[in-house]
Design an enzyme around this catalytic site. Structure first.
Site: not given
Length: 171
Positions: A66, A120, A151
């Site tokens: 991320s 995601d 995610h």
């Protein structure tokens, strides 16, 4: 770990973040440039520490998930010494508009493994794919993987990471 900082899209809540996220808009400027640059300097300090311990840049893979993946990409592609690779998971290329001017010639051919979940909800797959396409168009050797997940990580992805790391670290 990322430092503690206020994150605008979370109402200014202080949390671990490599940079402030200014908006949910994936078509405009969403990341805080100063925060990205500050975090990249922190990663550069970590690289310098490893160099001082006798580990050359060519044996270092920058990796992150991320925001951590965004900082890994940003830092590696601008780092003056040739790195072993970049592992960027569930992420995108921050400050993409400055890459061409700031890219390091030492890492123009650094191997990049970029993986993303097709479902995601945090960083849309299509937005991440645009970053992958930009890197490919710029000539970076990119391994792009898409997984049926949100995610997060999945076992198939971990196995692909293992194979990729074995390849780049064997070189």
């Amino acid at each position: 770990h990322a430092p503690q900082r206020a994150v605008t899209i979370n109402g200014g809540y202080v949390m671990r973040a490599w940079y402030d996220i200014l908006s949910q808009d994936f078509n405009g400027r969403r990341e805080d440039a100063a925060g990205v640059i500050e975090s990249a300097a922190q990663v550069e300090a970590l690289i310098a520490r490893e160099n001082a311990r006798g580990i050359p840049d060519r044996r270092i893979v920058l990796a992150g998930f991320s925001q951590g993946g965004a900082i890994a990409l940003h830092t590696a592609l601008r780092h003056p010494g040739r790195l072993a690779g970049v592992l960027a998971l569930s992420t995108y290329l921050p400050l993409a508009d400055t890459l061409e001017a700031e890219a390091s010639t030492a890492n123009r051919d650094v191997p990049i493994f970029m993986a993303h979940g097709s479902h995601d909800p945090v960083i849309p797959h299509d937005f991440a794919r645009r970053s992958a396409d930009q890197l490919t168009a710029a000539g970076y050797p990119l391994a792009w993987k898409r997984y049926r997940m949100e995610h997060s990580l999945c076992l198939e992805e971990v196995r692909d990471i293992e194979d990729w790391l074995a390849t780049v670290l064997a070189a």
